[in-house]
Scaffold this motif. Structure first.
Motif, short mmCIF file in Angstrom:
data_model
loop_
_atom_site.label_atom_id
_atom_site.label_comp_id
_atom_site.label_asym_id
_atom_site.label_seq_id
_atom_site.Cartn_x
_atom_site.Cartn_y
_atom_site.Cartn_z
N THR A 1 72.81 49.59 -79.90
CA THR A 1 71.47 49.45 -80.46
C THR A 1 70.66 48.54 -79.56
OG1 THR A 1 72.31 49.78 -82.71
CG2 THR A 1 70.14 48.73 -82.48
N PHE A 2 69.46 48.98 -79.18
CA PHE A 2 68.65 48.21 -78.24
C PHE A 2 67.17 48.48 -78.50
CE2 PHE A 2 70.16 52.15 -76.44
CZ PHE A 2 69.00 52.78 -76.03
N LEU A 3 66.33 47.67 -77.88
CA LEU A 3 64.88 47.78 -78.05
C LEU A 3 64.35 48.89 -77.14
CD1 LEU A 3 63.90 44.01 -78.14
CD2 LEU A 3 64.19 45.56 -80.08
N LEU A 4 63.67 49.86 -77.74
CA LEU A 4 63.18 51.00 -76.98
C LEU A 4 62.04 50.59 -76.05
CD1 LEU A 4 63.21 54.01 -76.39
CD2 LEU A 4 61.66 54.35 -78.33
N ASP A 5 61.10 49.77 -76.53
CA ASP A 5 59.96 49.39 -75.69
C ASP A 5 60.43 48.64 -74.45
OD1 ASP A 5 60.72 47.40 -77.66
OD2 ASP A 5 59.05 46.19 -76.91
N GLU B 1 50.56 54.47 -68.36
CA GLU B 1 50.32 53.86 -69.67
C GLU B 1 51.59 53.90 -70.51
OE1 GLU B 1 47.21 56.21 -71.27
OE2 GLU B 1 45.71 55.60 -69.76
N ILE B 2 51.84 52.81 -71.22
CA ILE B 2 52.99 52.71 -72.12
C ILE B 2 52.50 52.32 -73.49
CG2 ILE B 2 55.15 51.51 -72.61
CD1 ILE B 2 55.50 51.09 -69.62
N ASP B 3 52.77 53.16 -74.47
CA ASP B 3 52.36 52.91 -75.85
C ASP B 3 53.58 53.08 -76.76
OD1 ASP B 3 51.04 52.54 -78.20
OD2 ASP B 3 50.03 54.49 -78.22
N VAL B 4 54.48 52.11 -76.68
CA VAL B 4 55.71 52.15 -77.45
C VAL B 4 55.82 50.86 -78.26
CG1 VAL B 4 58.23 52.32 -77.37
CG2 VAL B 4 56.84 53.55 -75.69
N PRO B 5 55.83 50.95 -79.59
CA PRO B 5 55.95 49.72 -80.39
C PRO B 5 57.34 49.11 -80.26
CG PRO B 5 56.08 51.66 -81.77
CD PRO B 5 55.74 52.15 -80.40
N GLN B 6 57.48 47.92 -80.77
CA GLN B 6 58.78 47.25 -80.70
C GLN B 6 59.67 47.80 -81.80
OE1 GLN B 6 59.12 42.95 -81.56
NE2 GLN B 6 60.11 42.73 -79.57
N ILE B 7 60.50 48.77 -81.43
CA ILE B 7 61.44 49.36 -82.38
C ILE B 7 62.81 49.42 -81.72
CG2 ILE B 7 59.75 50.74 -83.63
CD1 ILE B 7 60.60 53.13 -81.95
N ALA B 8 63.84 49.48 -82.55
CA ALA B 8 65.21 49.57 -82.05
C ALA B 8 65.73 50.98 -82.26
CB ALA B 8 66.11 48.56 -82.78
N VAL B 9 66.49 51.47 -81.30
CA VAL B 9 67.09 52.80 -81.39
C VAL B 9 68.58 52.70 -81.11
CG1 VAL B 9 64.98 54.00 -80.73
CG2 VAL B 9 66.59 53.30 -78.96
N HIS B 10 69.30 53.76 -81.52
CA HIS B 10 70.75 53.80 -81.33
C HIS B 10 71.08 54.94 -80.39
CE1 HIS B 10 74.92 52.98 -82.30
NE2 HIS B 10 75.12 54.27 -82.50
N ALA C 1 54.66 57.46 -74.75
CA ALA C 1 54.26 57.03 -76.09
C ALA C 1 55.33 57.39 -77.10
CB ALA C 1 52.92 57.67 -76.47
N CYS C 2 55.23 56.73 -78.24
CA CYS C 2 56.21 56.92 -79.31
C CYS C 2 55.49 57.31 -80.58
CB CYS C 2 57.00 55.62 -79.51
SG CYS C 2 58.40 55.78 -80.61
N ALA C 3 56.07 58.23 -81.35
CA ALA C 3 55.47 58.68 -82.61
C ALA C 3 56.57 58.95 -83.61
CB ALA C 3 54.63 59.93 -82.39
N LEU C 4 56.27 58.72 -84.90
CA LEU C 4 57.23 58.98 -85.96
C LEU C 4 57.39 60.48 -86.16
CD1 LEU C 4 56.17 56.30 -88.60
CD2 LEU C 4 58.12 56.21 -87.04
N THR C 5 58.58 60.90 -86.61
CA THR C 5 58.85 62.30 -86.91
C THR C 5 58.82 62.51 -88.42
OG1 THR C 5 61.24 62.05 -87.11
CG2 THR C 5 60.35 62.35 -84.90
N HIS D 1 64.00 58.82 -87.49
CA HIS D 1 63.91 59.28 -86.11
C HIS D 1 62.49 59.11 -85.59
CE1 HIS D 1 67.65 61.29 -87.33
NE2 HIS D 1 67.95 61.32 -86.05
N VAL D 2 62.37 59.00 -84.27
CA VAL D 2 61.06 58.90 -83.61
C VAL D 2 61.04 59.86 -82.43
CG1 VAL D 2 60.62 56.51 -84.29
CG2 VAL D 2 61.87 56.98 -82.18
#
Length: 594
Positions: free
Chosen positions: A296-300, A322-331, A360-364, A369-370
């Motif tokens: 598990t780590f920080l995606l941004d 351009e980078i538009d990724v919020p501070q979220i963790a992924v596995h 960029a990152c967006a919710l699914t 999941h993102v």
């Protein structure tokens, strides 16, 4: 009140039998009507004004109604209700013939009596032919037709009619037995037909599978041919250039710009190394030698790490990164996901001449999941090319196969890593001249379990190497000479040996290395792992070491990795080796040995 249960569906045999009844109805109707008319005219003079006229009128009306109904039934789907109704009408028709024996209760002339008995026996035998699939209906049909006739003959009282009654009884028994035998035979035929149909269906499926397998094999063969042709081209091009450049250095009769030629040689070697590394990586993924290390780590943080090396090229081309990724963790597997992001970002920048590249990152819609999108405003992909973009060596916008525009292995690697990590990589949007959007699906998790990435490096690796001692154990003379020369050019003090015995002798003579570079496979079947163990045992300390090997994915390589050793696959990039040595010397705060 209990609900009425629906009628059970008819079996295939019952449907087949009712179809047979309906199909034979016109013939049976013609013969039955002809028999009724013959009996009528034979007995009409003996029974003037009797119920015979009414019987014939009723018979013809019901028979005509059954003929019309048969035509309608033939055009409608079969159901159990329909089958029961048709069987009931068949019994009604049989009862009409039985009533004839009652209407003609008084015997007629011998000729008329013969015709009556022959007609009714024929009707009963016809039922045995048409109704073998419905045993109870057959019994009722024979009984309704012949029983009144037998009783009529017995009631008459003459020996002649008694004999007729006995013969009719025997014929009735024969009709029932014959019908039963036909029923068994029909069932066996039906079962055999079903088996044949199943066999034919199985053969068709097997043929389809064989055809699919054959097409897949042909496609695989064609793909392999394209693969080797492209690999052959991309390997021979830099090799050809290297041969010419090497010959240029050999020709001493003319002035040669050695730095420029050397730079071109390094570029060619890097090109060949890139092709080999990508091919080896795809091969390892195909044979299943890559096992994800889930964490598990920080995606941004990972996105910024992967984007940082591409910033200079994007800036040089005038692109906005351009980078538009919020501070979220992924596995996921951090290293493999970094490889995917690096390939996608590299492709986006390479094929974009103006505009921007945006990550960029967006919710699914799927909770937990993102979507991570890599969007560019580049050349885009034509719809007809989309099914092939994940194939090896397939490139859009590079018909001349200029290796400065990539080798066509990046997206093939992305696809395999996506399947391994369940990223569901896809092209969400793309059009020629309007850019493309590649999307990855990632599993997001709570931030509490996230592990921070690697911190920024301190001093450069090159500044840490001069004065340190390195022991090289390499059995190939050319590789040994080249590696020792490279390390000396970095300022290292080097001892290069071909086997373990010589290495141990150098150590006993007083050479104490700060790091080891060991070939995984040594002469006479010796293992670099064993050589490393012997060296460390003699020095009585865990000297940092890196194993080098040309056997990518071999059992020896897996054993070394499982032992916790750092392994680099030949051809080793100098920048990788220098980074490893710099990290070792920096982490250990090692000083040059006196």
């Amino acid at each position: 009140m209990e609900a009425q249960r629906p009628a059970p569906a008819p079996t295939a045999l019952e449907i087949d039998q009712i179809d047979r009844l309906v199909r034979t109805t016109p013939v049976a109707w013609t013969l039955s009507t002809l028999g009724a008319l013959i009996c009528y005219f034979q007995f009409n003079e003996s029974y003037p004004g009797s119920g015979l006229d009414w019987w014939l009128a009723t018979f013809c009306a019901i028979a005509t109604l059954r003929l019309i109904t048969a035509v309608l039934v033939y055009r409608t789907p079969r159901s159990m209700t329909l089958i029961r109704w048709w069987l009931a009408s068949t019994l009604l028709h049989a009862a009409q013939w039985g009533v004839l024996s009652v209407v003609l209760l008084t015997p007629g002339s011998p000729q008329a009596e013969s015709i009556l008995h022959i007609t009714l026996v024929a009707i009963a035998m016809g039922g045995a032919v048409r109704l073998p699939g419905f045993r109870l209906t057959l019994v009722a049909h024979v009984g309704l037709v012949l029983a009144p006739l037998i009783l009529r003959d017995l009631w008459t009282g003459s020996a002649h009619h008694a004999l007729l009654a006995f013969l009719v009884f025997l014929i009735g028994i024969y009709a029932l037995v014959s019908g039963r035998n036909q029923s068994v035979a029909l069932r066996e035929i039906h079962v055999q037909r079903q088996r044949n149909e199943e066999l034919i269906l199985a053969l068709q499926r097997e043929n389809e599978r064989s055809e699919t397998a054959r097409n897949a094999a042909e496609e695989a063969n064609a793909s392999r041919t394209r693969f080797f042709a492209a690999a052959n081209h991309d390997l021979r091009q830099p090799l050809h250039a290297m041969r010419l450049l090497s010959q240029t250095l050999v020709e001493s009769g003319q002035a040669v710009d050695v730095p420029a030629v050397s730079a071109h040689l390094v570029e060619c070697v890097e090109g060949m190394t890139q092709v080999i590394d990508d091919l080896l990586e795809i091969t390892r993924l195909d044979v299943g030698n890559v096992t994800p290390q889930w964490s598990t780590f920080l995606l941004d943080e990972l996105v910024r790490e992967c984007s940082r090396p591409h910033e200079p090229l994007a800036l040089a081309k005038g692109l906005r990164l351009e980078i538009d990724v919020p501070q979220i963790a992924v596995h996921s597997d951090r290293a493999l996901l970094a490889r995917v992001l690096t390939n996608l970002a590299s492709n986006a920048i390479r094929y974009t001449d103006q505009g921007s590249v945006r990550i960029a990152c967006a919710l699914t819609s799927d909770a937990g999941h993102v979507w991570l999108d890599v969007e560019d405003t580049g050349i885009g992909i034509d719809e007809e090319d989309l099914p092939r973009i994940f194939e090896e060596f397939y490139q859009v916008g590079n018909p001349a196969r200029d290796r400065h525009q990539g080798l066509g292995l990046g997206l093939a690697t992305v696809k395999r890593l996506s399947d391994l990590l369940s990223l569901d990589v896809s092209v969400m949007r793309s059009a020629p001249g309007k850019g493309s959007v590649f999307s990855l699906k990632l599993k997001c998790v709570p931030m509490s379990g996230a592990v921070a990435g690697t911190p920024d490096a301190g001093p450069s690796a090159g500044a840490l190497l001069p004065g340190h001692r390195v022991l090289v154990i390499e059995d190939d003379a050319d590789s040994r000479t080249a590696l020792a020369g490279l390390l000396r050019s970095w300022g290292c003090e080097v001892q290069a040996t071909a086997d373990v015995a010589t290495s141990l002798a150098r150590l006993r003579a007083g050479f104490k290395p700060d790091a080891l570079v060991v070939d995984l496979r040594l002469p006479d079947g010796a293992s670099g792992i064993d050589a490393l163990r012997d060296v460390r045992a003699l020095l009585a300390e865990e000297v940092p070491a890196v194993m080098v090997t040309g056997d990518a994915g071999s059992a020896h390589m897996r054993l070394a990795q499982e032992s916790g050793l750092t392994v680099m696959v030949k051809p080793v990039r100098p920048v990788q080796l220098r980074a490893f040595l710099g990290q070792v010397f920096a982490s250990n705060h090692a000083q040059p040995a006196a």
